[in-house]
Design a protein around this motif. Structure first.
Motif, PDB file in Angstrom:
ATOM      1  N   CYS A 176      74.828 -11.311  73.525  1.00 56.98           N
ATOM      2  CA  CYS A 176      75.961 -12.223  73.691  1.00 56.98           C
ATOM      3  C   CYS A 176      76.698 -11.928  74.992  1.00 56.98           C
ATOM      4  O   CYS A 176      77.055 -12.845  75.739  1.00 56.98           O
ATOM      5  N   LEU A 179      74.648 -13.081  77.973  1.00 60.71           N
ATOM      6  CA  LEU A 179      74.797 -14.527  78.112  1.00 60.71           C
ATOM      7  C   LEU A 179      76.132 -14.864  78.759  1.00 60.71           C
ATOM      8  O   LEU A 179      76.214 -15.700  79.673  1.00 60.71           O
ATOM      9  N   GLN A 183      76.945 -16.852  82.335  1.00 59.41           N
ATOM     10  CA  GLN A 183      77.721 -18.091  82.332  1.00 59.41           C
ATOM     11  C   GLN A 183      79.028 -17.951  83.109  1.00 59.41           C
ATOM     12  O   GLN A 183      79.510 -18.912  83.708  1.00 59.41           O
ATOM     13  N   VAL A 255      78.675 -20.303  75.707  1.00 56.78           N
ATOM     14  CA  VAL A 255      78.606 -18.959  75.114  1.00 56.78           C
ATOM     15  C   VAL A 255      79.024 -19.040  73.651  1.00 56.78           C
ATOM     16  O   VAL A 255      80.213 -19.140  73.329  1.00 56.78           O
ATOM     17  N   TRP A 320      67.281 -17.085  72.851  1.00 52.30           N
ATOM     18  CA  TRP A 320      67.497 -15.679  73.194  1.00 52.30           C
ATOM     19  C   TRP A 320      66.397 -15.145  74.093  1.00 52.30           C
ATOM     20  O   TRP A 320      66.625 -14.204  74.862  1.00 52.30           O
ATOM     21  N   VAL A 323      67.752 -15.569  77.524  1.00 48.14           N
ATOM     22  CA  VAL A 323      68.763 -14.557  77.863  1.00 48.14           C
ATOM     23  C   VAL A 323      68.085 -13.235  78.193  1.00 48.14           C
ATOM     24  O   VAL A 323      68.415 -12.565  79.180  1.00 48.14           O
TER      25      VAL A 323
END
Length: 332
Positions: A176, A179, A183, A255, A320, A323
């Motif tokens: 997370c 990511l 972003q 996100v 994922w 990512v």
């Protein structure tokens, strides 16, 4: 993820004790009949250690599920390799409906993190139903930031100077944040721990600056004002912290992190058996006792169809994978 329980028992004692105390109350009146003598056990494989969040959820649901199916329920913890050991065991089990697996969103992440895993997250399992889900929140020590704008300003002023914690490489918390970094166009330095307890301890102490974590844990930790919830990685405001903006509202779109726990059977389990399992687990999840126990730990009860769970996994794998690829992450 695996030693989260050790830290969360210290951090969230009220929620843990409430859930534990309801274990015997989770049997709906229609499900209280005695399990037939000699009935074959229903084994729930947990690819995580005892006390970890998926284990806690499984133990809340297992007895009621076993009684609805007319079988004694057994929890089989097979932890290790980020859940790969238990997942391999479950994938190789007989597809007769007597061995099931409770896994999390990491099932869809591991396929991209490891060069080789002994199962496929889509073809090796027959989805039964999603059990619960929980949104993540971005939390900061007050020495690092007190609001989202201040956090971004500081992170961009000194790229890589601010540390962020996670329970380990490839965990939802880690992916997370990676990511988010892409972003938001910021550089933060990853400090991976061997589980959530150590990461949270150092975040509370200010040794690391920020961390993504499940929102219910963030709410409890922020009560003493040493930590601030900067934003939630959700599609909308969360009911228990309505004033906290989403990451997108704060200026960084794209996100979101909603961890989920779900029930799977081995591939090739007969459709009639899957239908019976799905009906049973949805009945358990719909009981007021189960809902209260799960919601007390901060989870949203989901339930639903095998098809919805199959779509969830199929969507998560490529998301994922991108990512992991963009951030050049490997768990090997």
């Amino acid at each position: 993820m695996e030693d989260f329980a050790a830290g969360s028992r210290r951090l969230l004692p009220r929620r843990r004790l409430l859930a534990a105390g309801l274990g015997g109350a989770l049997l709906a009146p229609a499900a209280r009949a005695q399990v037939p003598a000699g009935a074959r056990p229903l084994t729930l494989v947990l690819p995580f250690s005892p006390g970890a969040p998926p284990d806690a959820v499984a133990r809340i649901l297992s007895e009621a599920l076993g009684r609805r199916l007319g079988q004694p329920a057994v929890i089989d913890n097979r932890s290790g390799a980020s859940g790969n050991i238990g997942a391999e065991f479950a994938a190789r089990a007989a597809p007769d409906g007597n061995t099931l697996m409770v896994h999390t969103s990491t099932l869809a992440m591991n396929v991209s993190l490891y060069r080789s895993i002994p199962y496929d997250p889509i073809t090796s399992f027959a989805p039964v139903a999603t059990l619960v889900e929980v949104d993540f929140a971005l939390v900061a020590h007050t020495s690092a930031a007190t609001d989202f704008a201040g956090f971004l300003q500081r992170a961009r002023a000194r790229p890589g100077a601010m540390n962020y914690a996670s329970p380990g490489v490839g965990t939802p918390h880690h992916l997370c944040m990676e990511l988010f970094k892409r972003q938001a166009n910021v550089e933060l330095t990853h400090v991976p721990y061997r589980g959530t307890a150590g990461a949270v301890t150092d975040l509370v102490a200010g040794t690391v600056g920020v961390m993504f974590m499940p929102a219910p844990a963030a709410v409890e930790l922020a009560r003493d004002d040493r930590l601030r919830i900067l934003a939630v990685a959700a599609d909308a405001h969360l009911p228990n912290i309505p004033a906290v903006p989403t990451v997108a509202e704060a200026g960084v779109p794209g996100v979101t992190m909603r961890d989920w726990f779900a029930l799977f059977a081995p591939a090739r389990t007969p459709p009639d058996t899957l239908r019976r399992l799905n009906e049973a687990i949805n009945a358990v999840l719909a009981s007021p006792e189960a809902a209260r126990a799960l919601e007390a730990q901060g989870y949203t009860v989901v339930g639903g169809t095998p098809e919805a769970l199959r779509d969830r996994v199929a969507t998560a794998v490529p998301r994922w994978a991108k990512v992991v690829r963009d951030a050049n992450i490997t768990a090997d």
